[in-house]
Scaffold this motif. Structure first.
Motif, PDB file in Angstrom:
ATOM      1  N   PRO A 213       0.669  -1.432   0.023  1.00 28.55           N
ATOM      2  CA  PRO A 213      -0.067   0.126  -0.120  1.00 28.55           C
ATOM      3  C   PRO A 213       1.017   1.167  -0.271  1.00 28.55           C
ATOM      4  N   ILE A 214       1.346   1.636  -1.212  1.00 33.14           N
ATOM      5  CA  ILE A 214       2.361   2.783  -1.128  1.00 33.14           C
ATOM      6  C   ILE A 214       1.494   4.131  -0.822  1.00 33.14           C
ATOM      7  N   SER A 215       0.371   4.276  -1.397  1.00 33.47           N
ATOM      8  CA  SER A 215      -0.313   5.399  -1.156  1.00 33.47           C
ATOM      9  C   SER A 215      -0.645   5.743   0.199  1.00 33.47           C
ATOM     10  N   GLU A 216      -0.847   4.667   1.153  1.00 37.20           N
ATOM     11  CA  GLU A 216      -0.998   4.818   2.503  1.00 37.20           C
ATOM     12  C   GLU A 216       0.352   5.380   3.278  1.00 37.20           C
ATOM     13  N   TRP A 217       1.485   5.220   2.871  1.00 36.33           N
ATOM     14  CA  TRP A 217       2.446   5.886   3.437  1.00 36.33           C
ATOM     15  C   TRP A 217       2.398   7.409   3.535  1.00 36.33           C
TER      16      TRP A 217
ATOM     17  N   HIS B  31       1.219  10.576  10.081  1.00 38.73           N
ATOM     18  CA  HIS B  31       0.268  11.284  10.740  1.00 38.73           C
ATOM     19  C   HIS B  31      -0.748  10.368  11.670  1.00 38.73           C
ATOM     20  N   ALA B  32      -1.396   9.515  10.763  1.00 41.73           N
ATOM     21  CA  ALA B  32      -2.383   8.961  11.262  1.00 41.73           C
ATOM     22  C   ALA B  32      -1.968   7.898  12.521  1.00 41.73           C
ATOM     23  N   LEU B  33      -0.595   7.407  12.280  1.00 41.35           N
ATOM     24  CA  LEU B  33       0.004   6.659  13.477  1.00 41.35           C
ATOM     25  C   LEU B  33       0.189   7.626  14.660  1.00 41.35           C
ATOM     26  N   LYS B  34       0.447   8.831  14.367  1.00 39.10           N
ATOM     27  CA  LYS B  34       1.044   9.818  15.515  1.00 39.10           C
ATOM     28  C   LYS B  34      -0.592   9.906  16.260  1.00 39.10           C
ATOM     29  N   ARG B  35      -1.529  10.198  15.549  1.00 42.25           N
ATOM     30  CA  ARG B  35      -2.801  10.394  16.146  1.00 42.25           C
ATOM     31  C   ARG B  35      -3.142   9.223  16.928  1.00 42.25           C
ATOM     32  N   ALA B  36      -2.896   7.938  16.411  1.00 37.98           N
ATOM     33  CA  ALA B  36      -3.205   6.561  17.297  1.00 37.98           C
ATOM     34  C   ALA B  36      -2.491   6.580  18.573  1.00 37.98           C
ATOM     35  N   ARG B  37      -1.247   7.127  18.650  1.00 43.04           N
ATOM     36  CA  ARG B  37      -0.651   7.296  19.923  1.00 43.04           C
ATOM     37  C   ARG B  37      -0.926   8.280  20.803  1.00 43.04           C
ATOM     38  N   ILE B  38      -1.639   9.341  20.169  1.00 40.08           N
ATOM     39  CA  ILE B  38      -2.192  10.469  21.147  1.00 40.08           C
ATOM     40  C   ILE B  38      -3.424   9.752  21.542  1.00 40.08           C
TER      41      ILE B  38
END
Length: 432
Positions: free
Chosen positions: A317-321, A326-333
């Motif tokens: 999933p290249i476009s997911e990168w 940002h999505a991963l940072k949101r999940a950590r938050i």
């Protein structure tokens, strides 16, 4: 004779139905009925069953993904159009038009077994299993709330019935005072003004009786609806207030109670859920690998053709990168926020437990004070009655003493009901 027998049979049946409809439930029977019939509790069980089905659904993602397709077509012209050049010495060069696949049949069956899916399947199953555990905790929390509400309704009914008993005792006392004052008026010892005072007090007591009876009817309706029984003929089995035990045996340390609170356990589950959500978000950026097998059949030139195949596929999933960081940072938050909510919930629940325990102790102390007030009011009423009969005290003192007695009895009843209710609340907030 036969008609008489039929009438007696119908009357006996009617009486049996009326007796069956009349219910007198103890506190334990009310609790059991609420656990079985309460609609809020039933909704929680439905939610738990739905979470169970979600977990079972997530488990099927481990299985191969099987799909089948097929179709038929009829074209106006052949789907394959071509010209074949032929060289015939006597005739020279010639173009031979060819048209193929004007009609046909086709079908296929494929099965793909995921080998690696970025751990989304594993974490998805853990998340679904966590959802089932959350459903169980929510059911436990609802059971505690329903039990507490059942106890509250029950003891309010007992309190109102005890108030009625007090009113009945006061009515008997006022009836006797009224009789004595009537005799005194007839003998010319007192004026009719004293008789009017007694009658005014009787009317006040009658008004209070009406309010208590209406309140009792409403509370019975609420309890019957809460535990899911027919309110027609419904009543609770009550007895005189028992001497309440000191609440010391019910106390549990705050830290121990917190570990049993469903609300705190739900906050911990929320932290765990956000952790899995973060892993799921990370898995969206990882490649997926699968192996599969398939079967293909087609008939495009009036000839059946079928074949089998095995294959492997890799998807990146290249476009997911692009927005993945940002999505991963949101999940950590979200995970950090869930942890902060867990700590806040523990602090607030600790305050609630301490507050509930203080209310239990206060309610018990109020009972002890109310009992002493009843003893004093009873003795005061006895002395004023003797003084009035001896002619050394006015009627107003006797009526005031009767009013104080009524208030003290009602205060004791309210204190007993408040103690039982606060004890039920403390049992809930300590996870019992």
């Amino acid at each position: 004779m036969k008609t008489r027998f039929i009438c007696l049979s119908l009357l006996a049946g009617l009486l049996s139905v009326m007796q069956a409809g009349a219910q007198s439930l103890t506190l334990e029977e009310c609790r059991e009925a609420a656990l079985e019939h309460n609609r809020t509790l039933r909704d929680s069980r439905y939610d738990l069953e739905a979470a169970l089905q979600t977990r079972r659904e997530a488990f099927t993602n481990y299985f191969p993904q099987i799909s089948a397709s097929g179709g038929a077509f009829q074209a106006q012209h052949g789907l394959v159009q071509a010209d074949f050049g032929l060289s015939i010495p006597p005739l020279g060069e010639m173009n031979l038009p060819v048209s193929l696949a004007k009609r046909g049949l086709f079908g296929s069956v494929t099965a793909v077994q995921p080998v690696f899916a970025g751990l989304k399947i594993v974490n998805g199953n853990k998340l679904a299993r966590l959802g089932e555990e959350v459903g169980q905790l929510q059911l436990r929390r609802t059971e505690g709330e329903v039990r507490e509400q059942t106890d509250t309704y029950y003891w309010q009914i007992v309190s109102l019935k005890d108030n009625l008993s007090t009113i009945e005792a006061v009515e008997r006392q006022l009836a006797e005072i009224h009789r004595q004052v009537e005799l005194s008026v007839a003998a010319g010892l007192v004026t009719r003004n004293d008789l009017l005072r007694v009658e005014l007090r009787q009317q006040e007591v009658a008004s209070n009786r009406l309010k208590v009876e209406n309140g009792l009817k409403v509370m019975k309706l609420l309890l019957a609806r809460h535990i899911g029984v027919d309110w027609h003929g419904f009543d609770v089995a009550t007895s005189a207030w028992d001497e309440p035990e000191a609440p010391g045996n019910c106390y549990v340390p705050v830290e121990e109670a917190l570990d049993r609170r469903a609300e705190y356990l739900l906050a911990e589950k929320n932290v765990e859920a956000q952790r899995y959500q973060k892993r799921m978000e990370r898995g969206k950026r990882l490649p997926t690998v699968g192996v599969g097998a398939g079967y293909l059949y087609y008939n495009l030139t009036d000839k059946d053709v079928d074949d089998g195949m095995v294959f492997a596929q890799v998807s990146v999933p290249i476009s997911e990168w692009w927005g993945g960081a940002h999505a991963l940072k949101r999940a950590r938050i979200r995970e950090e926020q869930a942890e902060n909510d867990r700590l806040q919930a523990r602090e607030m629940l600790a305050v609630e437990i301490e507050k509930s325990w203080s209310e239990v102790q206060e309610a018990y102390a109020q009972i002890l004070l109310a009992r002493r007030s009843v003893d004093s009011a009873t003795e005061n009423l006895r002395e004023n009655r003797n003084f009035y009969e001896a002619g050394t005290a006015p009627l107003t003192d006797l009526l005031d003493a009767e009013t104080l007695y009524t208030e003290s009895r009602n205060n004791l009843t309210s204190a007993c009901a408040a103690y039982r209710t606060s004890l039920a609340r403390y049992m809930r907030v300590t996870g019992r």
